[in-house]
Scaffold this active site. Sequence first.
Site, PDB file in Angstrom:
ATOM      1  N   LYS A  87      -6.217  -1.830  10.510  1.00 17.07           N
ATOM      2  CA  LYS A  87      -7.483  -2.217  11.166  1.00 17.07           C
ATOM      3  C   LYS A  87      -7.277  -2.749  12.572  1.00 17.07           C
ATOM      4  O   LYS A  87      -8.094  -2.489  13.463  1.00 17.07           O
ATOM      5  CB  LYS A  87      -8.252  -3.238  10.328  1.00 17.07           C
ATOM      6  CG  LYS A  87      -7.556  -4.559  10.200  1.00 17.07           C
ATOM      7  CD  LYS A  87      -8.342  -5.606   9.493  1.00 17.07           C
ATOM      8  CE  LYS A  87      -7.505  -6.845   9.337  1.00 17.07           C
ATOM      9  NZ  LYS A  87      -6.458  -6.757   8.320  1.00 17.07           N
ATOM     10  N   LYS A 108     -12.911  -5.454  11.665  1.00 15.86           N
ATOM     11  CA  LYS A 108     -13.491  -4.461  10.753  1.00 15.86           C
ATOM     12  C   LYS A 108     -14.900  -4.066  11.200  1.00 15.86           C
ATOM     13  O   LYS A 108     -15.285  -2.891  11.103  1.00 15.86           O
ATOM     14  CB  LYS A 108     -13.521  -5.024   9.336  1.00 15.86           C
ATOM     15  CG  LYS A 108     -12.135  -5.220   8.746  1.00 15.86           C
ATOM     16  CD  LYS A 108     -12.208  -5.994   7.441  1.00 15.86           C
ATOM     17  CE  LYS A 108     -10.842  -6.139   6.794  1.00 15.86           C
ATOM     18  NZ  LYS A 108     -10.864  -7.088   5.662  1.00 15.86           N
ATOM     19  N   VAL A 110       0.838  -1.212   0.000  1.00 14.59           N
ATOM     20  CA  VAL A 110       0.000   0.000   0.000  1.00 14.59           C
ATOM     21  C   VAL A 110       0.870   1.258   0.000  1.00 14.59           C
ATOM     22  O   VAL A 110       0.589   2.220  -0.731  1.00 14.59           O
ATOM     23  CB  VAL A 110      -0.968   0.000   1.214  1.00 14.59           C
ATOM     24  CG1 VAL A 110      -1.872   1.232   1.180  1.00 14.59           C
ATOM     25  CG2 VAL A 110      -1.813  -1.268   1.230  1.00 14.59           C
TER      26      VAL A 110
END
Length: 432
Positions: A112, A212, A28
């Site tokens: 997360k 999540k 990412v």
Amino acid sequence: MAKASRDKQPDSPARTNARVALVGFGTVGRAVAKILCGRSDGALQLTQICNRNVARKKQPWVPANVVWTEQFSDVINSDAEIVVELIGGLSPAGELVRAALAAGKSVVTANKQLIARHGPELLQLANENGCQLEYGASVAGGVPVLPALRTGLSGDRLHGIASILNGTCNFILSRIEAERVPFGDALEEAQARGYAEADASEDLDGGDARAKLAILALAGLHVHVEPDNIRARTIRSIDAVDFDYAADLGCTIRQISRADLKETTLFAEVGPSLVPASSPFGRVQRNLNLVLTSGQYGGDIAFLGAGAGGDPTAVAVVSDLISVADGLSAGGRRNHALHLISPKVNCDFETPWYLRFWVKDQPGIIAGLASILSAHQLNIDSVLQKPGFEKSALPFVITLEPCRDSQLQPALHEMSALPFALRPCLSLPILR
Ligand SMILES: NC(=O)c1ccc[n+]([C@@H]2O[C@H](COP(=O)([O-])OP(=O)(O)OC[C@H]3O[C@@H](n4cnc5c(N)ncnc54)[C@H](OP(=O)(O)O)[C@@H]3O)[C@@H](O)[C@H]2O)c1
């Protein structure tokens, strides 16, 4: 230490850019850097990239004025106004985020685990230091559901979230659905394609999805719930034959993460469930994510898209960066309200149920099961038995009219101890 400047003075010149330090140059982080280096509007200026053993990470497309470092302290002591945390995990990511916020730097993260476990505390720290903490990429990757919960839907009073949040589980279940392959084969295919890790327990057993769900509940329902307090059921016990029976009921099977806030109780759980094949959940294929929110005024809203991948996740990170930079540019803090409640959490949903048994065929099976169900005041809706199986190992299904989970569990316990039961009964809620 260079304190990040965040309060625009009335006579200060208009800002041209926000200085950004990127920590974690992996899948990412690299995609975020690519987007930042390709932008020409000057609103965001990449000033530092931090990674362990950083020499091997250097890229020719990164401008020469970007500083490469492997020391977090270089980032904290720099004049960067925004720190992007993309290393993942609880530590040392948590220490980095706390240090950045304490130094008055806003933070954007896709982490997360960190937000699910420490989100409220970190948001509080951001508020105390007059900076922002954004985590839009931490759930559903490139699907902008968290920004929508925190802005576009904040005028509603949301009371429910139902979602497909784990791409690995969805890939496996939709492969079994399409090809009727055994669970192990679908898992191997997911691993071969890079959708599942060698140890996929966090995905398969629901740990990833419940983290999540806790974040969605924080942003959308304004509740503080520990992920470990959300029950997670595994998808490992799903067989190809369950898709045959589900199809007879007009359904298919998906890993569903849901949370319903009713007064001071949060009903929440993650696990495989029957959903109508024609419903939005039934139509989600492969590794896509879907989040459905229910609001008192606005009704149901759906968000669908790629829940992972470097580029989609990077889009969410850069969108958060733009939002923080806009706040800096406007000279104001854009803190989000932190009026959280800590509800009681339970998984005692009232639903119809799908019960699948593997039995050694013998007279009296239905009578034995029916007497236990009746003793617990559970009503049978249908009994399904497909032909063609060996009598030594026969799958068949009973569906139940709606009842609470707490009413069903003792009956399941008794039924699994019956002499003809070859395996514990699989129980799945049927969501209509
Ligand atoms: N990938 C996705 O599709 C996706 C989707 C949504 C959210 N996320 C989240 O985004 C974050 C980043 O994920 P990713 O897939 O980019 O992970 P990744 O490819 O493993 O990248 C992590 C990077 O951080 C570096 N790093 C790890 N620990 C470090 C430390 N202690 N000090 C300095 N650098 C360190 C790693 O260096 P090495 O090269 O030495 O390991 C690597 O370059 C995670 O929180 C993840 O949950 C990812």
